[in-house]
Design a protein around this motif. Structure first.
Motif, PDB file in Angstrom:
ATOM      1  N   THR A 115       0.851  -1.203   0.000  1.00 48.80           N
ATOM      2  CA  THR A 115       0.000   0.000   0.000  1.00 48.80           C
ATOM      3  C   THR A 115       0.883   1.249   0.000  1.00 48.80           C
ATOM      4  OG1 THR A 115      -1.621  -1.219   1.329  1.00 48.80           O
ATOM      5  CG2 THR A 115      -1.879   1.165   1.243  1.00 48.80           C
ATOM      6  N   LEU A 116       1.900   1.221   0.832  1.00 45.46           N
ATOM      7  CA  LEU A 116       2.832   2.352   0.935  1.00 45.46           C
ATOM      8  C   LEU A 116       3.504   2.614  -0.414  1.00 45.46           C
ATOM      9  CD1 LEU A 116       4.186   4.411   2.831  1.00 45.46           C
ATOM     10  CD2 LEU A 116       5.889   2.673   3.382  1.00 45.46           C
ATOM     11  N   GLU A 117       3.865   1.538  -1.076  1.00 49.47           N
ATOM     12  CA  GLU A 117       4.540   1.654  -2.378  1.00 49.47           C
ATOM     13  C   GLU A 117       3.673   2.407  -3.392  1.00 49.47           C
ATOM     14  OE1 GLU A 117       6.163  -1.779  -5.086  1.00 49.47           O
ATOM     15  OE2 GLU A 117       6.749  -2.129  -3.000  1.00 49.47           O
ATOM     16  N   VAL A 118       2.383   2.061  -3.423  1.00 52.48           N
ATOM     17  CA  VAL A 118       1.450   2.711  -4.354  1.00 52.48           C
ATOM     18  C   VAL A 118       1.337   4.205  -4.021  1.00 52.48           C
ATOM     19  CG1 VAL A 118      -0.971   2.846  -5.095  1.00 52.48           C
ATOM     20  CG2 VAL A 118       0.114   0.616  -4.813  1.00 52.48           C
ATOM     21  N   ILE A 119       1.149   4.502  -2.738  1.00 50.93           N
ATOM     22  CA  ILE A 119       0.980   5.907  -2.324  1.00 50.93           C
ATOM     23  C   ILE A 119       2.251   6.702  -2.609  1.00 50.93           C
ATOM     24  CG2 ILE A 119       0.581   7.449  -0.355  1.00 50.93           C
ATOM     25  CD1 ILE A 119      -1.336   5.341   0.770  1.00 50.93           C
ATOM     26  N   GLU A 120       3.411   6.086  -2.357  1.00 50.93           N
ATOM     27  CA  GLU A 120       4.676   6.795  -2.585  1.00 50.93           C
ATOM     28  C   GLU A 120       4.855   7.196  -4.042  1.00 50.93           C
ATOM     29  OE1 GLU A 120       7.658   4.297  -0.735  1.00 50.93           O
ATOM     30  OE2 GLU A 120       7.395   5.318   1.196  1.00 50.93           O
ATOM     31  N   LYS A 121       4.352   6.360  -4.955  1.00 47.20           N
ATOM     32  CA  LYS A 121       4.429   6.711  -6.394  1.00 47.20           C
ATOM     33  C   LYS A 121       3.649   7.990  -6.658  1.00 47.20           C
ATOM     34  CE  LYS A 121       5.322   2.260  -8.540  1.00 47.20           C
ATOM     35  NZ  LYS A 121       4.623   0.991  -8.491  1.00 47.20           N
ATOM     36  N   TYR A 122       2.464   8.082  -6.083  1.00 37.89           N
ATOM     37  CA  TYR A 122       1.645   9.291  -6.236  1.00 37.89           C
ATOM     38  C   TYR A 122       2.332  10.497  -5.614  1.00 37.89           C
ATOM     39  CZ  TYR A 122      -2.613   7.096  -8.034  1.00 37.89           C
ATOM     40  OH  TYR A 122      -3.527   6.457  -8.819  1.00 37.89           O
ATOM     41  N   LEU A 123       2.868  10.304  -4.413  1.00 42.46           N
ATOM     42  CA  LEU A 123       3.494  11.422  -3.703  1.00 42.46           C
ATOM     43  C   LEU A 123       4.727  11.937  -4.443  1.00 42.46           C
ATOM     44  CD1 LEU A 123       3.248  10.288   0.053  1.00 42.46           C
ATOM     45  CD2 LEU A 123       1.680  11.747  -1.229  1.00 42.46           C
ATOM     46  N   THR A 124       5.454  11.033  -5.082  1.00 46.46           N
ATOM     47  CA  THR A 124       6.636  11.431  -5.864  1.00 46.46           C
ATOM     48  C   THR A 124       6.224  12.412  -6.957  1.00 46.46           C
ATOM     49  OG1 THR A 124       7.613   9.282  -5.457  1.00 46.46           O
ATOM     50  CG2 THR A 124       8.589  10.549  -7.228  1.00 46.46           C
ATOM     51  N   ASN A 125       5.110  12.112  -7.629  1.00 45.81           N
ATOM     52  CA  ASN A 125       4.631  12.995  -8.701  1.00 45.81           C
ATOM     53  C   ASN A 125       4.002  14.269  -8.164  1.00 45.81           C
ATOM     54  OD1 ASN A 125       5.428  11.186 -10.666  1.00 45.81           O
ATOM     55  ND2 ASN A 125       3.495  10.066 -10.588  1.00 45.81           N
ATOM     56  N   LEU A 126       3.288  14.140  -7.053  1.00 43.27           N
ATOM     57  CA  LEU A 126       2.540  15.288  -6.524  1.00 43.27           C
ATOM     58  C   LEU A 126       3.417  16.316  -5.804  1.00 43.27           C
ATOM     59  CD1 LEU A 126      -0.529  13.437  -4.984  1.00 43.27           C
ATOM     60  CD2 LEU A 126      -0.680  15.232  -6.701  1.00 43.27           C
ATOM     61  N   GLN A 127       4.458  15.826  -5.120  1.00 42.83           N
ATOM     62  CA  GLN A 127       5.286  16.706  -4.276  1.00 42.83           C
ATOM     63  C   GLN A 127       4.395  17.611  -3.416  1.00 42.83           C
ATOM     64  OE1 GLN A 127       9.037  18.147  -5.857  1.00 42.83           O
ATOM     65  NE2 GLN A 127       9.279  16.061  -5.169  1.00 42.83           N
ATOM     66  N   PRO A 128       3.575  17.020  -2.548  1.00 46.06           N
ATOM     67  CA  PRO A 128       2.587  17.815  -1.811  1.00 46.06           C
ATOM     68  C   PRO A 128       3.208  18.797  -0.826  1.00 46.06           C
ATOM     69  CG  PRO A 128       2.667  15.568  -0.976  1.00 46.06           C
ATOM     70  CD  PRO A 128       3.543  15.599  -2.185  1.00 46.06           C
ATOM     71  N   LYS A 129       2.529  19.928  -0.679  1.00 47.06           N
ATOM     72  CA  LYS A 129       2.921  20.940   0.307  1.00 47.06           C
ATOM     73  C   LYS A 129       2.313  20.577   1.663  1.00 47.06           C
ATOM     74  CE  LYS A 129       4.886  25.100  -0.296  1.00 47.06           C
ATOM     75  NZ  LYS A 129       6.307  25.153   0.147  1.00 47.06           N
ATOM     76  N   ARG A 130       1.066  20.100   1.596  1.00 44.74           N
ATOM     77  CA  ARG A 130       0.351  19.774   2.840  1.00 44.74           C
ATOM     78  C   ARG A 130      -0.351  18.425   2.715  1.00 44.74           C
ATOM     79  NH1 ARG A 130      -0.034  24.240   6.117  1.00 44.74           N
ATOM     80  NH2 ARG A 130      -1.360  23.035   7.495  1.00 44.74           N
ATOM     81  N   ILE A 131      -0.160  17.591   3.724  1.00 44.45           N
ATOM     82  CA  ILE A 131      -0.840  16.295   3.783  1.00 44.45           C
ATOM     83  C   ILE A 131      -1.639  16.246   5.082  1.00 44.45           C
ATOM     84  CG2 ILE A 131      -0.555  13.776   3.992  1.00 44.45           C
ATOM     85  CD1 ILE A 131       2.033  13.969   2.391  1.00 44.45           C
TER      86      ILE A 131
END
Length: 196
Positions: A25-41
């Motif tokens: 699950t973490l792996e999938v989310i990390e792929k999204y986060l890599t692209n998003l580079q979020p400011k706030r989670i």
């Protein structure tokens, strides 16, 4: 971030049967986060802080994670863990019940991660939709709940959780503003992207 410390924290949680995010699950989310580079989670359900610490690596510069936890012991442990790993400047813990805390939040978030009381998922969704940025992503963990959600499971003990998780899936699937997929990784992960 101190990777070795993080590994120890993960192992301790597994040994003590504290629910933490599963690797796939973490792996999938990390792929999204890599692209998003979020400011706030925003994270609903801190437990011992493991997922927040993992997510913190993907924050944009000066990014921040707000995470909510109502269990006092878990809050204490999470604070210690976050210090040990050296990311206390990136993670804020709100102590208390998410049902009471969420309506008081005003900031907008790029990512929301829901991983708390299963029976409250529809409420968490309503608040997440209010707090999410345009093009933001809402992740909901354990959405298939040991397979019960997609089966004709109806035992009393878990009925509320199962009913509300089904309601959550229905709402994210039918909401015209969301693009949703449900993956069978870990215990089920729902990913809802806000359409522009």
């Amino acid at each position: 971030m101190r990777e070795e410390e993080l590994k120890k924290i993960k192992q301790k949680a597994l040994d003590e049967h504290i629910p933490i995010i599963m690797d796939d699950t973490l792996e999938v989310i990390e792929k999204y986060l890599t692209n998003l580079q979020p400011k706030r989670i925003l994270e609903i359900g801190t437990a011992v802080g493991y997922s927040a610490m993992c997510f913190s690596t993907f924050l944009a510069e000066n990014g921040v994670i707000d995470t909510i936890e109502r269990d006092e012991e878990r809050v204490k442990e999470a604070k210690n863990n976050i210090k040990k790993v050296g990311v206390e400047n990136k993670i804020n813990i709100f102590e208390g019940d998410a049902v009471e805390i969420l309506p008081t939040l005003k900031d907008k978030y790029d990512v929301v991660f829901i991983d708390a009381a299963k029976g409250k998922y529809p409420f968490f969704l309503k608040e997440s939709l209010r707090l999410i940025q345009t093009k933001g992503v809402i992740f909901a963990d354990n959405i298939l709940y040991k397979g019960y959600v997609m089966s004709d499971y109806n035992k009393h003990k878990q009925r509320t959780a199962v009913t509300n998780l089904r309601k959550y899936i229905k709402e994210i699937s039918e909401n015209p503003n969301l693009e949703t997929e449900i993956l069978e990784v870990g215990d089920g992960l729902a990913i809802s992207k806000l359409k522009v």
